[in-house]
Design a protein around this motif. Structure first.
Motif, PDB file in Angstrom:
ATOM      1  N   ALA A   1       7.648   1.339   1.152  1.00 37.85           N
ATOM      2  CA  ALA A   1       7.160   1.850  -0.124  1.00 37.85           C
ATOM      3  C   ALA A   1       7.703   3.251  -0.332  1.00 37.85           C
ATOM      4  O   ALA A   1       7.741   4.071   0.588  1.00 37.85           O
ATOM      5  CB  ALA A   1       5.633   1.869  -0.139  1.00 37.85           C
TER       6      ALA A   1
ATOM      7  N   THR B   1      -1.025  -2.651   0.529  1.00 34.97           N
ATOM      8  CA  THR B   1      -0.240  -1.648  -0.184  1.00 34.97           C
ATOM      9  C   THR B   1      -0.365  -0.314   0.528  1.00 34.97           C
ATOM     10  O   THR B   1      -1.057  -0.205   1.519  1.00 34.97           O
ATOM     11  CB  THR B   1      -0.743  -1.487  -1.613  1.00 34.97           C
ATOM     12  OG1 THR B   1      -2.095  -1.052  -1.539  1.00 34.97           O
ATOM     13  CG2 THR B   1      -0.666  -2.763  -2.377  1.00 34.97           C
TER      14      THR B   1
ATOM     15  N   ARG C   1       5.711  -9.038   1.079  1.00 41.08           N
ATOM     16  CA  ARG C   1       4.318  -8.589   1.153  1.00 41.08           C
ATOM     17  C   ARG C   1       3.358  -9.746   0.874  1.00 41.08           C
ATOM     18  O   ARG C   1       2.348  -9.890   1.548  1.00 41.08           O
ATOM     19  CB  ARG C   1       4.070  -7.490   0.106  1.00 41.08           C
ATOM     20  CG  ARG C   1       4.741  -6.193   0.449  1.00 41.08           C
ATOM     21  CD  ARG C   1       3.732  -5.229   1.017  1.00 41.08           C
ATOM     22  NE  ARG C   1       4.406  -4.099   1.607  1.00 41.08           N
ATOM     23  CZ  ARG C   1       3.967  -2.853   1.539  1.00 41.08           C
ATOM     24  NH1 ARG C   1       2.836  -2.594   0.925  1.00 41.08           N
ATOM     25  NH2 ARG C   1       4.616  -1.889   2.103  1.00 41.08           N
TER      26      ARG C   1
ATOM     27  N   ASP D   1       5.615  -0.320  -4.670  1.00 37.43           N
ATOM     28  CA  ASP D   1       4.243  -0.197  -4.261  1.00 37.43           C
ATOM     29  C   ASP D   1       3.295  -0.812  -5.264  1.00 37.43           C
ATOM     30  O   ASP D   1       3.071  -0.281  -6.345  1.00 37.43           O
ATOM     31  CB  ASP D   1       3.881   1.256  -4.014  1.00 37.43           C
ATOM     32  CG  ASP D   1       2.560   1.342  -3.276  1.00 37.43           C
ATOM     33  OD1 ASP D   1       2.535   0.962  -2.107  1.00 37.43           O
ATOM     34  OD2 ASP D   1       1.574   1.725  -3.906  1.00 37.43           O
TER      35      ASP D   1
END
Lengths: 457, 482
Positions: free
Chosen positions: A159, A401, A281, A232
């Motif tokens: 990120a 996150t 993710r 992100d």
């Protein structure tokens, strides 16, 4: 002549002080437990740490007592307790590492409280901030996009939400959150009437007019941009959620929420399909135990194992192994606390957040001006949303996150900005709870005439 | 604006309720399941700093904790790691445990319930808790012989003591070095883990007990056992043994391994059919006996059993609902018949033990850390009778014939009576798996063994007799040879 006895409303500053000392005592006790478990003796720097936290918090209390004596008495103690618990956990994790971070966190806590004090001291009325609506917007977007500047931005864990200045790294998104809350509140309090004008009605949904969609689309574009460019989901979700919430409060139109959510989900789905890092993710989130994901889901899975090892009551401070989890003191401090304090401890932490947010929303309801309502509501909601994004990521409600847990997580930028939020909420709540202008309303007595003077604040 | 603010408070409440629920789910509802995950190294961390007991083969440790000066206190070390890897398994700070390290974890860590009183006394006298030691039944000579023979080939060797069920050798190839996973350098062990998992030859697969192979002609022993047990056949009963067996319901025929009929006039005795590994005779026998008889006999030898030795053994299978041509295939150990090498060693062991099947077992004894006190010494356990004493004698004679005059001549050991059966199993590739299962006795000691060499070690001319029998011979010799 009718006499109205002046009523002196209770400021509740005494309550605040007692709660504050209680919060410091809890943190101090926890700190002592860590020392007793580790070395069998009270830590030598117990008084320095606990005293330091207590002294700065008490100073902040005095500033509030002097400059905002009607402010909400729960905000400061709750934030101090969260901050103190975070400090203890960071100190406890230091024991497993070479590089002690707790002293730095303590320093940042002091700086954060000082910043909150400065807000209370210098900002006599939050409505002054309305003047800086567009300054806040520009500054906010610049901060938000700063990590994209080559050479300045730093990518950590995939990120890109940090900037590095020499050895210091900073998450500008944290400060941008406040600036954008100011901008959203200032912009929407002016345009709310235009935005709530009727547009076409589709089924039961009252849609906004096309030209009013502009700001929504800009905010959507910006947050999707953040998602794509800074990789992100958390920051993006935070800003868009904040915007939609403030928009809804300003216009009272459910259609905005429906549209906003639809746009965000749509954007997120497209991103999830298009960009490999988002896909990764999501895959880790859905299948953390898949053998193919073992290395990439290590952090998430170890966090889950840690929380499971903690169970209902936890292993006890300094008796678990939260240090196995990467970033145990920042991204995963929630899991660290869960391992050593158990489900019971995490319920306390969540309840503290609930209290904090609830007090913020109550402030928003209590304050009389629209800008104050939107600002306090927005700030309180941003804290709630941030907690949701972080804790939801750690507990597998949503993909993981890179946001920080307010007040608990290690990190200067996060502490600083969250304490500024407390300062702003203290200031607004002071106005919200301040009794109506004092002094007897001069009632016309007898037949002195048709006019009367009403004293304006 | 107060109404939407109140609604917003509702949304906030919803968000937090979700978090309360998700946290409760992890820490309460699914906590036990998460704690038991194989990759969960937290149990290891809970044990770290504690002196974990060694795993022994004879007097020598094959896994032990070596004191080190870092937060872990002990480094798990495997002297001769690759040789015993599939018995010991590994103990990794990152990837959890496997093998005996996993199966006997509570004993090695000193947390087992049966160590409770020791723990109390240790606590009372203020001693650091110590794990117990586990001695394996492995015979180091047999194990080394097996690993040497397997070197460079994919395959497995399992050797049993027929009388006790003791596992004398549990060898799987290729092997790996558990020291690579037991280190304290997280990056090194991550690299090792990656490499081992990416290796197409699957070095961490315990082929002896975790891999199912078509047993091929070694299964004919079970078909023969079923025939003899039925009472309708004797070793000299004549069976049809044409060059090709016409299979009903299909155009395909079942041919013999080496072309030509199995005996003069296309007829052959049961003994000769086994000696020459006659496919057509056993195919016909499979069809005549039927599925139930084959299933029952196989089950008596341990097929379908969920064994823990205490390593988990994958159950071997004889499929259900077979039609006639499938039964003919099953009779010669093809179709979907699948067995672990341990299972085929158990077949030989039961016959060697006069028909009685003993439960395979890897644990010889559990002792206190200072070796003074025996905490547990498992006694041999019967699993049941596989065949009658008479049938066991008949089968022994028939299998001895295989080694003396048949396909298994390469397994002969001077001065030792050896009985066995070869197998060359097709598995859909160009190359065949080479099998051999056998048992031997020198009058004092017995040993039963099963060998599988995957794809015959890569040779197209490989066969059970040429490729697997010599391996079995070395391993048996290590136990019962001079």
């Amino acid at each position: 002549m009718a006499t109205v006895l002046p009523v002196y409303p209770r400021t509740r500053r005494g309550v605040e002080l007692v709660l504050l000392l209680g919060a410091v005592a809890i943190a101090m006790g926890a700190y002592a437990v860590v020392g007793l478990t580790e070395d069998g003796a009270l830590p030598a720097d117990l008084l320095l740490h606990a005293g330091g936290l207590g002294a700065v918090a008490t100073l902040l209390h005095l500033v509030v007592r002097w400059k905002a004596k009607h402010a909400d008495p729960v905000l400061l103690p709750v934030a101090t307790l969260l901050n103190g618990l975070g400090l203890v956990m960071i100190h406890r994790l230091d024991l497993a590492e070479e590089n002690p971070l707790a002293p730095r966190q303590l320093m940042w806590s002091a700086l954060g409280m000082a910043a909150a004090g400065a807000v209370v001291w210098f900002l006599r009325d939050h409505r002054v901030l309305r003047r800086y609506t567009f300054t806040a917007m520009v500054a906010g977007f610049v901060l938000l996009l700063l990590p994209m500047v080559p050479g300045l931005g730093k990518e950590i864990n995939g990120a890109r939400i940090w900037i590095g200045l020499g050895p210091l790294s900073f998450q500008p998104g944290e400060l941008a959150k406040i600036l954008l809350a100011v901008f959203f509140a200032g912009y929407l309090v002016v345009h709310r009437d235009a935005l709530s004008l009727t547009g076409p009605k589709v089924l039961w949904l009252q849609l906004p007019r096309m030209r009013d969609l502009g700001p929504l689309l800009v905010a959507w574009g910006a947050s999707v941009g953040v998602l794509v460019l800074e990789r992100d989901l958390g920051t993006s979700l935070l800003f868009f959620g904040l915007f939609v919430a403030v928009l809804y409060v300003a216009t009272e139109r459910v259609s905005w929420i429906v549209l906003g959510l639809a746009l965000f989900v749509g954007g997120a789905l497209v991103a999830a399909r298009t960009f490999s890092h988002v896909q990764r993710r999501v895959d880790i989130w859905l299948h953390p135990f898949d053998p193919d994901n073992v290395d990439r889901s290590f952090q998430l899975v170890q966090g889950l194992y840690g929380m499971a090892a903690g169970g209902l009551l936890g292993t006890g401070l300094d008796r678990g192994r939260p240090d196995i989890v990467p970033y145990a003191n920042s991204d995963f401090i929630y899991a660290s606390l869960g391992e050593e304090l158990g489900l019971a401890g995490l319920f306390v932490v969540l309840l503290l957040y609930v209290l904090l947010v609830e007090r913020g929303l109550r402030t928003a309801i209590g304050v009389r001006d629209g800008f104050g309502k939107l600002l306090a509501g927005g700030l309180a909601f941003s804290v709630a949303l941030q907690v949701f994004v972080v804790v939801g990521g750690v507990t597998r409600v949503i993909p993981l996150t890179g946001l920080t847990t307010p007040f608990l997580a290690y990190g200067g930028s996060s502490l600083l900005s969250n304490w500024i939020i407390i300062g702003l909420l203290l200031r607004i709540s002071d106005l919200a709870r301040r009794p109506a202008p004092e002094g007897p309303v001069v009632a016309p007595s007898g037949d002195t005439g048709a006019t009367q003077v009403v004293k304006l604040p | 604006m107060n109404r939407p603010l109140r609604r917003l408070a509702g949304v906030v409440a919803l968000l937090f309720v979700t978090l309360f629920a998700s946290t409760t789910y992890i820490q309460f509802v699914s906590a036990a399941e998460l704690n038991a995950k194989p990759g969960n190294s937290r149990q290891l961390y809970a044990e770290l700093g504690r002196d974990r007991g060694p795993i022994l083969v004879g007097p020598d440790p094959v896994a032990r904790g070596v004191p080190v000066d870092n937060p872990y206190n002990f480094l798990r070390t495997y002297p001769d790691g690759p040789t015993y890897a599939h018995a010991t398994g590994y103990y990794s700070i990152r990837y959890g445990t496997a093998g005996m390290e996993r199966a006997m974890n509570d004993v090695l860590a000193g947390t087992a319930d049966r160590l409770f009183y020791r723990r109390v006394s240790e606590y009372l006298i203020g001693q650091e808790p110590q794990g117990a030691s586990v001695e394996l039944t492995i015979d180091p000579r047999a194990q080394r012989a097996a690993m040497d023979e397997l070197k460079g080939r994919r395959g497995a060797v399992v050797a049993l003591d027929p009388e006790t069920g003791d596992v004398l050798a549990l060898a799987s190839s290729p092997t790996y070095d558990p020291n690579r996973l037991a280190g304290h350098d997280v990056e090194q062990i991550a690299q090792a883990w990656k490499d081992l998992n990416a290796d197409p030859d699957k070095p961490m697969l315990n082929r002896g007990i975790s891999e199912l192979y078509p047993p091929g002609s070694t299964f004919k022993v079970i078909t023969a056992a079923a025939a003899l047990s039925s009472g309708q056949y004797q070793p000299d009963s004549l069976l049809p043994g044409p060059a090709e067996l016409d299979l009903p319901l299909t155009d395909k025929n079942l041919p013999n391994y080496s072309s030509g009929p199995c005996g003069p006039g296309g007829e052959v005795t049961l003994t000769d059919a086994l000696r020459t590994s006659c496919n057509t005779a056993f195919g016909q026998l499979g069809m005549d006996l039927g599925e139930d008889a084959l299933q029952e006999q196989a089950a008596r030898f341990g097929f379908g059993e969920e064994l823990r030795i205490p390593l988990r053994v994958v159950p071997s299978v004889v499929p259900e609902g077979m039609n006639a041509p499938q039964l003919a295939q099953a009779g010669i150990g093809q179709f979907d018949v699948k067995a672990t090498p341990l299972q085929m060693a158990m077949v030989s062991a039961a016959i060697a033990n006069e028909g009685v099947l003993m439960k395979p077992n890897l644990v010889k004894s559990v002792r206190s850390a200072d070796q003074t006190e025996v905490i547990d010494e498992p006694s041999p356990q019967e699993m049941g009778r596989a065949v009658s004493r008479d049938v066991a004698e008949q089968l022994t004679a028939m299998m001895r014939e295989v080694v003396e005059n048949g396909t298994g001549k390469n397994a002969r050991i001077p001065g030792v009576e050896v009985a066995g059966k070869t197998g060359t199993a097709q598995h859909g590739g160009e190359l065949n798996h080479a099998w051999f299962t056998a048992f031997a006795s020198n009058g004092e000691r017995q040993v039963a063994v099963a060998v599988v060499i995957e794809d015959g070690g890569g040779r197209s001319d490989a066969s059970g007799g040429a490729t697997a029998a010599p391996v079995a011979q070395r391993v048996m010799e290590a136990v019962v040879g001079g």
